[in-house]
Design an enzyme around this catalytic site. Structure first.
Site, PDB file in Angstrom:
ATOM      1  N   LEU A 187      23.672  44.516  43.408  1.00 45.97           N
ATOM      2  CA  LEU A 187      23.100  44.356  42.222  1.00 45.97           C
ATOM      3  C   LEU A 187      23.127  43.062  41.708  1.00 45.97           C
ATOM      4  O   LEU A 187      22.136  42.477  41.042  1.00 45.97           O
ATOM      5  CB  LEU A 187      23.852  45.201  41.076  1.00 45.97           C
ATOM      6  CG  LEU A 187      23.441  46.697  41.036  1.00 45.97           C
ATOM      7  CD1 LEU A 187      23.852  47.426  42.309  1.00 45.97           C
ATOM      8  CD2 LEU A 187      24.438  47.346  39.939  1.00 45.97           C
ATOM      9  N   GLU A 228      28.975  40.061  36.522  1.00 44.78           N
ATOM     10  CA  GLU A 228      28.697  38.606  36.915  1.00 44.78           C
ATOM     11  C   GLU A 228      29.028  37.136  36.353  1.00 44.78           C
ATOM     12  O   GLU A 228      29.467  36.219  36.794  1.00 44.78           O
ATOM     13  CB  GLU A 228      27.386  38.641  37.733  1.00 44.78           C
ATOM     14  CG  GLU A 228      26.860  39.851  38.541  1.00 44.78           C
ATOM     15  CD  GLU A 228      27.668  39.869  39.739  1.00 44.78           C
ATOM     16  OE1 GLU A 228      28.398  38.961  40.165  1.00 44.78           O
ATOM     17  OE2 GLU A 228      27.691  41.132  40.333  1.00 44.78           O
ATOM     18  N   HIS A 237      37.563  40.608  40.512  1.00 46.44           N
ATOM     19  CA  HIS A 237      37.577  42.031  40.505  1.00 46.44           C
ATOM     20  C   HIS A 237      38.769  42.635  40.136  1.00 46.44           C
ATOM     21  O   HIS A 237      39.924  42.079  40.335  1.00 46.44           O
ATOM     22  CB  HIS A 237      37.080  42.510  41.594  1.00 46.44           C
ATOM     23  CG  HIS A 237      35.606  42.344  42.260  1.00 46.44           C
ATOM     24  ND1 HIS A 237      35.284  42.007  43.299  1.00 46.44           N
ATOM     25  CD2 HIS A 237      34.452  42.267  41.276  1.00 46.44           C
ATOM     26  CE1 HIS A 237      33.756  41.799  43.333  1.00 46.44           C
ATOM     27  NE2 HIS A 237      33.535  42.226  42.213  1.00 46.44           N
ATOM     28  N   TRP A 239      40.691  44.982  40.971  1.00 50.60           N
ATOM     29  CA  TRP A 239      41.600  45.391  41.825  1.00 50.60           C
ATOM     30  C   TRP A 239      41.964  44.101  42.939  1.00 50.60           C
ATOM     31  O   TRP A 239      42.465  44.354  43.653  1.00 50.60           O
ATOM     32  CB  TRP A 239      41.128  46.557  42.759  1.00 50.60           C
ATOM     33  CG  TRP A 239      39.649  46.211  43.672  1.00 50.60           C
ATOM     34  CD1 TRP A 239      39.667  45.968  44.933  1.00 50.60           C
ATOM     35  CD2 TRP A 239      38.523  46.220  43.139  1.00 50.60           C
ATOM     36  NE1 TRP A 239      38.572  45.792  45.395  1.00 50.60           N
ATOM     37  CE2 TRP A 239      37.627  45.617  44.247  1.00 50.60           C
ATOM     38  CE3 TRP A 239      37.695  46.159  41.982  1.00 50.60           C
ATOM     39  CZ2 TRP A 239      36.254  45.478  44.168  1.00 50.60           C
ATOM     40  CZ3 TRP A 239      36.371  46.013  41.930  1.00 50.60           C
ATOM     41  CH2 TRP A 239      35.855  45.675  42.793  1.00 50.60           C
ATOM     42  N   VAL A 249      45.500  38.341  36.767  1.00 52.81           N
ATOM     43  CA  VAL A 249      45.619  38.473  34.966  1.00 52.81           C
ATOM     44  C   VAL A 249      46.801  39.378  34.803  1.00 52.81           C
ATOM     45  O   VAL A 249      46.943  40.106  35.531  1.00 52.81           O
ATOM     46  CB  VAL A 249      44.250  39.033  34.457  1.00 52.81           C
ATOM     47  CG1 VAL A 249      44.502  39.275  33.095  1.00 52.81           C
ATOM     48  CG2 VAL A 249      43.203  37.970  34.796  1.00 52.81           C
ATOM     49  N   THR A 252      46.192  43.199  33.144  1.00 51.36           N
ATOM     50  CA  THR A 252      45.525  44.185  33.738  1.00 51.36           C
ATOM     51  C   THR A 252      46.272  45.201  34.761  1.00 51.36           C
ATOM     52  O   THR A 252      47.124  44.364  35.273  1.00 51.36           O
ATOM     53  CB  THR A 252      44.391  43.909  34.456  1.00 51.36           C
ATOM     54  OG1 THR A 252      44.586  42.789  35.284  1.00 51.36           O
ATOM     55  CG2 THR A 252      43.174  43.196  33.409  1.00 51.36           C
TER      56      THR A 252
END
Length: 317
Positions: A187, A228, A237, A239, A249, A252
């Protein structure tokens, strides 16, 4: 919530252990993707392989980010980012309208300023960390170019005039976005801070650029752009691109891996502590209508790159 150790050694391990990955060409370029596909990590791996000095620059950025997070030197107020949109098209449908382009800018402004209506859907568990990042995007110009290419891949060909593409405009002070058919079920993808100015920016397939219409559901609400641009602003990302990995981070939850579709809440991780996963975070792989938040930790990580001496300091504080 996981703890993240920001040190030069950790950063070195992160950037020296990337694996080069490739994907075969998509034989059906007109089909709408069934799952979100973002090639930012694959592009980073290829850039690291081609340019050994990139790892050094990105390690320095990680050390700088850690220092700014720890000392609290963050962006004050709202940063305004001019956006140049480069449209590469072969068909009328690929030559996306100014209205569609502006719709993407509008989505970015809502998502990065917590004015998106679905921000109210953030679960109570995460209400203490949900963030208004405070960045404003302004459309600077649209540049269009007709092409005979049916797809561009994700090797940055669309950014190179010699390969029929459009070079970025003032990449140190403007966010360049390319609307171009990527192929391979991708995408979009972005370049992280630290990469070459000649390829800096974000690429989005025209089917997923802004409010692109119901035919392109479930990725028709402009959240590919939000995801993006998050990478362009140094977010990983959620995970960490590894099983129970780290996105660098602190607020999260640790995710097993990427999530797809629209997961029912609560969605538990099987990683240490079995936390509830923050599937609605923009940096997961869920459908557009299932992602609607950034965190304070992500905001701080973004803010650090704009501080004096940071990789995007030219945009100003």
């Amino acid at each position: 919530m996981k703890k993240v150790l920001f040190s030069a050694i950790a950063a070195l391990l992160l950037f020296s252990c990337q694996n080069d990955q490739s994907e075969s060409a998509d034989s059906n370029l007109s089909a709408v993707a069934a799952h979100r596909g973002c090639a930012s990590q694959e592009v980073l791996a290829a850039q690291l392989k081609a340019d050994p000095t990139l790892a050094i620059r990105m390690n320095e950025i990680e050390a700088f980010t850690a220092k700014n997070l720890l000392t609290g030197r963050l962006v004050n107020g709202v940063i305004e980012i001019p956006v140049v949109v480069n449209v590469l098209y072969r068909t009328t449908a690929e030559n996306i309208s100014n209205t569609q382009i502006q719709s993407q800018i509008d989505v970015l402004n809502k998502d990065f300023n917590a004015t998106n209506p679905d921000f109210a859907n953030v679960p109570a568990l995460f209400s203490g960390v949900k963030a208004n990042v405070g960045i404003r995007f302004v459309l600077d110009q649209v540049i269009r170019k007709s092409t005979t290419k049916s797809s561009w891949g994700y090797n940055d060909a669309m950014k190179k005039v010699a390969q029929g593409g459009l070079a970025p405009t003032s990449p140190t002070t403007k966010l360049n976005m390319w609307s171009a058919v990527i192929g391979s079920g991708i995408l979009g993808y972005a370049q992280f801070p630290g990469g070459a100015a000649a390829t800096d920016g974000v690429v989005i397939d025209p089917k997923y650029f802004g409010l692109s219409g119901s035919a392109n559901a479930p990725f028709n609400l402009g959240r590919t752009g939000t995801h993006e641009v998050g990478h362009w602003l140094n977010l990983r990302h959620i995970w960490g691109d590894a099983t129970c990995g780290s996105d660098l981070v602190s607020d999260t939850p640790t995710h097993n891996e990427e999530n797809y579709g629209a997961p029912a809440y609560p969605h538990y991780s099987t990683c240490s502590g079995t936390p509830v996963e923050m599937t609605m975070n923009y940096m997961d792989y869920v459908n557009d209508n299932a992602m609607y938040m950034f965190t304070n930790g992500q905001k701080s990580r973004i803010a650090a790159i704009f501080a004096t001496g940071g990789p995007r300091a030219a945009f100003g504080i």
